[in-house]
Design a protein around this motif. Structure first.
Motif, PDB file in Angstrom:
ATOM      1  N   LEU A 117      15.801  10.302  -1.763  1.00 24.12           N
ATOM      2  CA  LEU A 117      16.273   8.976  -0.693  1.00 24.12           C
ATOM      3  C   LEU A 117      17.125   8.357  -1.265  1.00 24.12           C
ATOM      4  O   LEU A 117      17.676   8.186  -2.495  1.00 24.12           O
ATOM      5  N   GLY A 118      18.535   9.102  -0.688  1.00 27.87           N
ATOM      6  CA  GLY A 118      19.874   8.550  -0.955  1.00 27.87           C
ATOM      7  C   GLY A 118      19.984   6.268  -0.847  1.00 27.87           C
ATOM      8  O   GLY A 118      18.926   6.237  -0.140  1.00 27.87           O
ATOM      9  N   ASP A 119      20.680   5.974  -0.905  1.00 25.27           N
ATOM     10  CA  ASP A 119      21.128   4.898  -1.221  1.00 25.27           C
ATOM     11  C   ASP A 119      20.911   4.437   0.860  1.00 25.27           C
ATOM     12  O   ASP A 119      21.479   5.018   1.463  1.00 25.27           O
ATOM     13  N   GLY A 120      20.637   3.010   0.711  1.00 21.84           N
ATOM     14  CA  GLY A 120      20.463   2.636   2.329  1.00 21.84           C
ATOM     15  C   GLY A 120      19.164   2.906   3.169  1.00 21.84           C
ATOM     16  O   GLY A 120      19.460   3.049   4.439  1.00 21.84           O
ATOM     17  N   VAL A 121      18.273   4.027   2.642  1.00 26.15           N
ATOM     18  CA  VAL A 121      17.867   4.915   3.318  1.00 26.15           C
ATOM     19  C   VAL A 121      16.277   3.394   3.465  1.00 26.15           C
ATOM     20  O   VAL A 121      16.041   2.991   2.576  1.00 26.15           O
ATOM     21  N   VAL A 128       4.494   7.210   2.090  1.00 26.26           N
ATOM     22  CA  VAL A 128       3.899   7.785   0.610  1.00 26.26           C
ATOM     23  C   VAL A 128       5.250   9.146   0.534  1.00 26.26           C
ATOM     24  O   VAL A 128       5.646   9.144   1.228  1.00 26.26           O
ATOM     25  N   ILE A 129       5.725   8.722  -1.085  1.00 29.43           N
ATOM     26  CA  ILE A 129       6.830   9.359  -1.200  1.00 29.43           C
ATOM     27  C   ILE A 129       6.736  10.310  -2.097  1.00 29.43           C
ATOM     28  O   ILE A 129       5.817   9.959  -2.986  1.00 29.43           O
ATOM     29  N   SER A 130       6.583  11.672  -2.190  1.00 29.10           N
ATOM     30  CA  SER A 130       5.756  13.023  -3.227  1.00 29.10           C
ATOM     31  C   SER A 130       6.742  13.041  -3.679  1.00 29.10           C
ATOM     32  O   SER A 130       7.775  12.975  -4.006  1.00 29.10           O
ATOM     33  N   TYR A 176       7.351  14.462   2.081  1.00 33.70           N
ATOM     34  CA  TYR A 176       6.783  15.234   1.184  1.00 33.70           C
ATOM     35  C   TYR A 176       7.637  16.154   0.815  1.00 33.70           C
ATOM     36  O   TYR A 176       8.664  15.922   1.430  1.00 33.70           O
ATOM     37  N   THR A 177       7.473  16.497  -0.604  1.00 41.91           N
ATOM     38  CA  THR A 177       7.958  17.636  -1.623  1.00 41.91           C
ATOM     39  C   THR A 177       8.681  18.964  -0.632  1.00 41.91           C
ATOM     40  O   THR A 177       8.454  19.059   0.558  1.00 41.91           O
ATOM     41  N   GLY A 178       9.748  18.897  -0.340  1.00 48.58           N
ATOM     42  CA  GLY A 178      10.956  18.754  -0.371  1.00 48.58           C
ATOM     43  C   GLY A 178      11.953  18.777   0.779  1.00 48.58           C
ATOM     44  O   GLY A 178      12.821  19.335   1.128  1.00 48.58           O
ATOM     45  N   PHE A 211       0.909  -1.051   0.138  1.00 51.89           N
ATOM     46  CA  PHE A 211       0.278  -0.500   0.114  1.00 51.89           C
ATOM     47  C   PHE A 211       0.820   1.621   0.422  1.00 51.89           C
ATOM     48  O   PHE A 211       0.879   2.287   0.510  1.00 51.89           O
ATOM     49  N   SER A 212       1.977   0.696  -0.574  1.00 47.62           N
ATOM     50  CA  SER A 212       2.527   2.323  -0.716  1.00 47.62           C
ATOM     51  C   SER A 212       2.574   3.131  -2.045  1.00 47.62           C
ATOM     52  O   SER A 212       2.700   2.353  -2.726  1.00 47.62           O
ATOM     53  N   HIS A 213       3.096   4.543  -2.091  1.00 49.50           N
ATOM     54  CA  HIS A 213       2.518   5.103  -2.896  1.00 49.50           C
ATOM     55  C   HIS A 213       4.005   5.592  -3.606  1.00 49.50           C
ATOM     56  O   HIS A 213       4.220   6.824  -2.827  1.00 49.50           O
ATOM     57  N   LEU A 214       4.911   5.713  -4.183  1.00 53.28           N
ATOM     58  CA  LEU A 214       5.935   6.787  -4.519  1.00 53.28           C
ATOM     59  C   LEU A 214       4.736   7.143  -5.928  1.00 53.28           C
ATOM     60  O   LEU A 214       4.556   6.924  -6.836  1.00 53.28           O
ATOM     61  N   MET A 215       5.213   8.696  -6.215  1.00 56.31           N
ATOM     62  CA  MET A 215       4.685   9.481  -7.062  1.00 56.31           C
ATOM     63  C   MET A 215       5.781  10.289  -7.996  1.00 56.31           C
ATOM     64  O   MET A 215       7.146  10.102  -7.712  1.00 56.31           O
TER      65      MET A 215
END
Length: 193
Positions: free
Chosen positions: A56-60, A49-51, A69-71, A29-33
Motif C-alpha cells: 500500500l503506497g503513501d496516503g492509502v 486484513v492486509i495479507s 489479498y496477496t498479489g 481488530f485489523s491484521h497486518l500479516m
C-alpha cells in the motif's frame, strides 16, 4: 530501541516483518500479516486484513471490513471503500492449492474502489479511476474512467477530484472543484496545463 511512529489500536494484530510508514493509523481488530508494506499516512479501518506481500503506497485509505489479498498493490492515495473485495486466484477450489497462481492486481495512484465492489484479480485499475459501489470489475479500467454495474462497464469519466467530466464538442471538460481542464482525444484523457 527503535521508536514506533505509527498508531495501532490495542486490538490490532501486526505480525513480524511488516513495514509500516510514519503517521499511519491501524484501527480495531485489523491484521497486518508478515511481509506486507504499508506506506506513510495511511488509514487502515476496522476489521481489515492486509495479507503477505501486499503493498500500500503513501496516503492509502482502507475502510472497514476490507481484505487485501496477496498479489494486490495499491499506489499512493488510493481509496478502498467499505467491504470492497479483492480476489487473487481465478478458479479457487478448497481442495486444490493454487498459491503459486496468484494473479497480480494493481490499483494506480488516486483511484477509488467503491463500497462492496469486487475486483477480480489480474487487472489494472488506472490512475484516478472510480469504481462505483457494488461494481464487479472483470477487466482493466482506464485512467479517469468511471465504471459501474455487474459486470462493470464504463459509464463516464471523472476528474482527479472525482467529479464527472462532461466534454464539449472540442473534447474539453473542466472539473468544477479544481478548475483543471481535461482533453478527451483518441479514447484517452489528458490534463491540460
Amino acid at each position: 530501541m527503535k521508536s514506533i511512529k505509527y498508531f495501532a489500536h490495542e486490538t490490532a494484530v501486526i505480525d513480524e516483518r511488516c513495514e509500516i510508514g510514519e503517521g499511519t493509523k491501524i484501527w480495531h481488530f485489523s491484521h497486518l500479516m508478515t511481509g506486507c508494506v504499508v506506506g506513510r499516512n495511511c488509514n487502515i479501518g476496522q476489521n481489515v486484513v492486509i495479507s503477505p506481500g501486499v503493498v500500500l503506497g503513501d496516503g492509502v485509505k482502507v475502510q472497514n471490513n476490507v481484505s487485501v489479498y496477496t498479489g494486490v498493490t495499491c499506489e499512493e492515495d488510493v481509496f478502498l471503500g467499505p467491504s470492497c473485495v479483492f480476489t487473487n486466484v481465478i478458479n479457487p477450489r478448497s481442495a486444490v492449492s493454487r498459491k503459486h497462481e496468484y494473479a497480480a492486481t494493481r490499483v494506480c495512484k488516486g483511484a477509488t474502489i467503491g463500497a462492496n465492489a469486487t475486483i477480480v484479480c489480474g487487472h489494472v485499475i488506472g490512475e484516478y479511476a472510480m469504481i462505483g459501489a457494488g461494481a464487479v470489475v472483470t477487466k482493466d479500467v482506464p485512467p479517469y474512467a468511471l465504471v459501474t454495474g455487474n459486470p462493470a462497464r464504463q459509464t463516464g469519466w471523472v476528474s482527479k477530484y472525482g467529479h464527472r467530466l462532461d466534454f464539449d464538442e472540442a473534447g474539453i471538460a473542466v472539473c468544477p472543484e479544481s478548475n483543471e481542464r481535461y482533453l478527451f482525444e483518441n479514447g484517452k484523457i489528458t490534463i491540460l496545463l
